[in-house]
Design an enzyme around this catalytic site. Sequence first.
Site, PDB file in Angstrom:
ATOM      1  N   ILE A 171       7.901  -9.758  -4.727  1.00 15.21           N
ATOM      2  CA  ILE A 171       6.514 -10.223  -4.672  1.00 15.21           C
ATOM      3  C   ILE A 171       5.644  -9.306  -5.533  1.00 15.21           C
ATOM      4  CG2 ILE A 171       4.554 -10.719  -3.143  1.00 15.21           C
ATOM      5  CD1 ILE A 171       7.031 -12.501  -2.619  1.00 15.21           C
ATOM      6  N   GLY A 172       5.028  -9.853  -6.554  1.00 14.09           N
ATOM      7  CA  GLY A 172       4.230  -9.056  -7.502  1.00 14.09           C
ATOM      8  C   GLY A 172       2.744  -9.257  -7.307  1.00 14.09           C
ATOM      9  N   GLU A 220       3.300 -14.030   5.686  1.00 14.88           N
ATOM     10  CA  GLU A 220       3.802 -12.672   5.505  1.00 14.88           C
ATOM     11  C   GLU A 220       3.445 -11.769   6.689  1.00 14.88           C
ATOM     12  OE1 GLU A 220       2.817 -10.980   1.681  1.00 14.88           O
ATOM     13  OE2 GLU A 220       3.268  -8.958   2.359  1.00 14.88           O
ATOM     14  N   ASN A 276      -4.319  -1.450   8.079  1.00 16.83           N
ATOM     15  CA  ASN A 276      -5.086  -1.691   9.320  1.00 16.83           C
ATOM     16  C   ASN A 276      -6.556  -1.956   9.047  1.00 16.83           C
ATOM     17  OD1 ASN A 276      -2.803  -1.240  10.708  1.00 16.83           O
ATOM     18  ND2 ASN A 276      -3.423   0.705  11.615  1.00 16.83           N
ATOM     19  N   GLU A 277      -7.135  -1.144   8.156  1.00 16.84           N
ATOM     20  CA  GLU A 277      -8.573  -1.259   7.896  1.00 16.84           C
ATOM     21  C   GLU A 277      -8.888  -2.643   7.320  1.00 16.84           C
ATOM     22  OE1 GLU A 277      -6.657   1.240   6.917  1.00 16.84           O
ATOM     23  OE2 GLU A 277      -7.415   2.877   8.157  1.00 16.84           O
TER      24      GLU A 277
HETATM   25  C1  LIG Z   1       6.979  -0.595   2.293  1.00 20.56           C
HETATM   26  C2  LIG Z   1       6.006  -1.282   1.390  1.00 20.56           C
HETATM   27  C3  LIG Z   1       6.408  -2.392   0.680  1.00 20.56           C
HETATM   28  C4  LIG Z   1       5.528  -3.020  -0.203  1.00 20.56           C
HETATM   29  N1  LIG Z   1       5.988  -4.076  -0.923  1.00 20.56           N
HETATM   30  C5  LIG Z   1       5.157  -4.693  -1.786  1.00 20.56           C
HETATM   31  C6  LIG Z   1       5.629  -5.771  -2.594  1.00 20.56           C
HETATM   32  O1  LIG Z   1       6.802  -6.137  -2.537  1.00 20.56           O
HETATM   33  N2  LIG Z   1       4.782  -6.358  -3.443  1.00 20.56           N
HETATM   34  C7  LIG Z   1       3.469  -5.968  -3.548  1.00 20.56           C
HETATM   35  O2  LIG Z   1       2.746  -6.575  -4.327  1.00 20.56           O
HETATM   36  N3  LIG Z   1       2.984  -4.931  -2.829  1.00 20.56           N
HETATM   37  C8  LIG Z   1       3.798  -4.275  -1.961  1.00 20.56           C
HETATM   38  N4  LIG Z   1       3.341  -3.211  -1.218  1.00 20.56           N
HETATM   39  C9  LIG Z   1       1.979  -2.720  -1.445  1.00 20.56           C
HETATM   40  C10 LIG Z   1       1.025  -2.965  -0.294  1.00 20.56           C
HETATM   41  O3  LIG Z   1       0.673  -4.308  -0.178  1.00 20.56           O
HETATM   42  C11 LIG Z   1      -0.182  -2.058  -0.538  1.00 20.56           C
HETATM   43  O4  LIG Z   1       0.267  -0.723  -0.368  1.00 20.56           O
HETATM   44  C12 LIG Z   1      -1.312  -2.312   0.400  1.00 20.56           C
HETATM   45  O5  LIG Z   1      -1.868  -3.569   0.159  1.00 20.56           O
HETATM   46  C13 LIG Z   1      -2.393  -1.225   0.270  1.00 20.56           C
HETATM   47  O6  LIG Z   1      -2.772  -1.063  -1.064  1.00 20.56           O
HETATM   48  P1  LIG Z   1      -2.803   0.374  -1.775  1.00 20.56           P
HETATM   49  O7  LIG Z   1      -1.517   1.063  -1.498  1.00 20.56           O
HETATM   50  O8  LIG Z   1      -3.199   0.165  -3.199  1.00 20.56           O
HETATM   51  O9  LIG Z   1      -3.944   1.188  -1.026  1.00 20.56           O
HETATM   52  P2  LIG Z   1      -5.542   1.106  -1.257  1.00 20.56           P
HETATM   53  O10 LIG Z   1      -5.966  -0.315  -1.356  1.00 20.56           O
HETATM   54  O11 LIG Z   1      -5.837   2.025  -2.400  1.00 20.56           O
HETATM   55  O12 LIG Z   1      -6.032   1.700   0.087  1.00 20.56           O
HETATM   56  C14 LIG Z   1      -6.007   3.114   0.362  1.00 20.56           C
HETATM   57  C15 LIG Z   1      -6.649   3.333   1.727  1.00 20.56           C
HETATM   58  O13 LIG Z   1      -7.998   2.852   1.713  1.00 20.56           O
HETATM   59  C16 LIG Z   1      -8.224   1.934   2.757  1.00 20.56           C
HETATM   60  N5  LIG Z   1      -9.103   0.844   2.312  1.00 20.56           N
HETATM   61  C17 LIG Z   1      -8.973   0.100   1.189  1.00 20.56           C
HETATM   62  N6  LIG Z   1      -9.937  -0.849   1.135  1.00 20.56           N
HETATM   63  C18 LIG Z   1     -10.685  -0.701   2.255  1.00 20.56           C
HETATM   64  C19 LIG Z   1     -11.817  -1.383   2.776  1.00 20.56           C
HETATM   65  N7  LIG Z   1     -12.367  -2.417   2.136  1.00 20.56           N
HETATM   66  N8  LIG Z   1     -12.315  -0.968   3.963  1.00 20.56           N
HETATM   67  C20 LIG Z   1     -11.771   0.077   4.627  1.00 20.56           C
HETATM   68  N9  LIG Z   1     -10.687   0.767   4.156  1.00 20.56           N
HETATM   69  C21 LIG Z   1     -10.155   0.382   3.008  1.00 20.56           C
HETATM   70  C22 LIG Z   1      -6.849   1.357   3.086  1.00 20.56           C
HETATM   71  O14 LIG Z   1      -6.789   0.923   4.408  1.00 20.56           O
HETATM   72  C23 LIG Z   1      -5.942   2.558   2.839  1.00 20.56           C
HETATM   73  O15 LIG Z   1      -5.891   3.365   3.996  1.00 20.56           O
HETATM   74  C24 LIG Z   1       4.194  -2.554  -0.339  1.00 20.56           C
HETATM   75  C25 LIG Z   1       3.769  -1.440   0.382  1.00 20.56           C
HETATM   76  C26 LIG Z   1       4.664  -0.796   1.230  1.00 20.56           C
HETATM   77  C27 LIG Z   1       4.162   0.420   1.978  1.00 20.56           C
END
Ligand SMILES: Cc1cc2nc3c(=O)[nH]c(=O)nc-3n(C[C@H](O)[C@H](O)[C@H](O)COP(=O)(O)OP(=O)(O)OC[C@H]3O[C@@H](n4cnc5c(N)ncnc54)[C@H](O)[C@@H]3O)c2cc1C
Length: 388
Positions: free
Chosen positions: A135-136, A256, A374-375
């Site tokens: 999933i991209g 999902e 969670n957020e």
């Molecule tokens: C095991 C695993 C598998 C994954 N597999 C895939 C995959 O196959 N394909 C894919 O596309 N992605 C994948 N992901 C990515 C996942 O969807 C993202 O990590 C997730 O959506 C969070 O994005 P980020 O890591 O960029 O964090 P950020 O968006 O940078 O967030 C960082 C922190 O800020 C907080 N935050 C962000 N926005 C807000 C807001 N508006 N209000 C309050 N707090 C906020 C978040 O809660 C988090 O604690 C995977 C992640 C994991 C851990």
Amino acid sequence: MTPPSLPRPLPAVVGNDQTGELRRRVRAFLDEERAEGRFEPRVNSWMDGWDPPFSRRLAARGFAGMTVPTRYGGAGRTFLERFVITEELLAAGAPVAAHWFADRQVAPALLASGTEEQRAELLPGIAAGELSFAIGMSEPDSGSDLASVRTRAVRRDDGNWVITGTKVWTSGAHRADRLLLLARTAPGDPAARHAGLSQFVIDLATPGVHVRPVLSMDGEHHFNEVVLDQAVVPSTSLLGVEGEGWRQVTAELGFERSGPERFMSAHQLLEEAARDARGHDRARRGSVPADLGRSLARTAALRALSMSVAAAITAGEDPRVHASYVKLLGTQHEQQLVENASLEGPALDADGLRPHVVAGLLSRPTYTLRGGSNEVLRGIIAREIGAR
Ligand SMILES: Cc1cc2nc3c(=O)[nH]c(=O)nc-3n(C[C@H](O)[C@H](O)[C@H](O)COP(=O)(O)OP(=O)(O)OC[C@H]3O[C@@H](n4cnc5c(N)ncnc54)[C@H](O)[C@@H]3O)c2cc1C
């Protein structure tokens, strides 16, 4: 001012004869597999247990592609029936990752938005457990804020698309056949951030698509960075309607986020604790598993909620907000199960549980991030409550 009302509760669901029969059949299959020594139960098996032969054997028994219509090679069952199969697989710690993403969200996306040609081409392979997907969605600067994705897809005069950009955290892309990609097909507009996005189904072997490993803290190669460097894909790669990617993707997130994998990633540990307590082994040793009763009660409540979402999807309802409840509450619960088990100390060695607990401790931080943090989920729920 009218006080905000809570979202409408979903109906309670109980099993029926058909689900009972399915449960017996899948348990018999899993017993056979274990007796043959074909898999070792593990925590987080839907993410870390990539085993294509297992997926194919499962599919041959009719336990993959459960909700795919029979005319595309699927089992033509309901989401509730699929729920029974998935929870049994997770409870057994079976290695299901190779078909999980395709089965869970790509098949429903194809059925909702795909052309007849796309369905005919892709669904039989998914239902056979042979065609795997990554999933991209996420990018280096776009995780929670998915609407900010910068990967660009530009249509050429010949109708083909040229795609350029970088995806990250792409689970299993180094092993998968295809990528379900979210890209921008029209320039971003600050006034309409969700417009101009589209989905594509891309062959990961396409020239210009480079998959690079990102190692997890346990040293495992699970994640990837996927760089698309002017990759040319056919016009038929577009999934659904150009510019409607946001609507399509958020519908997909409902699938999902709502399944039993959102509270059963560490179920092995709870099963073991319950088994021990029944056999009084630990009681004899003077160590009662921490918080066992509460954990079992929480599992039962989450299961009822998750099953209700499956029933709602079967009835054609939109599961998005209730799916967020499952994901938010379920992933905190599974993190707590790992923590409780890790407090068992010496009993872990006696029960052979230490490797499972170590694996749980290393994967635990990801539970509340993957699929939406969670957020972000609290934001979705709060908006829904405020809108009523
Ligand atoms: C095991 C695993 C598998 C994954 N597999 C895939 C995959 O196959 N394909 C894919 O596309 N992605 C994948 N992901 C990515 C996942 O969807 C993202 O990590 C997730 O959506 C969070 O994005 P980020 O890591 O960029 O964090 P950020 O968006 O940078 O967030 C960082 C922190 O800020 C907080 N935050 C962000 N926005 C807000 C807001 N508006 N209000 C309050 N707090 C906020 C978040 O809660 C988090 O604690 C995977 C992640 C994991 C851990």
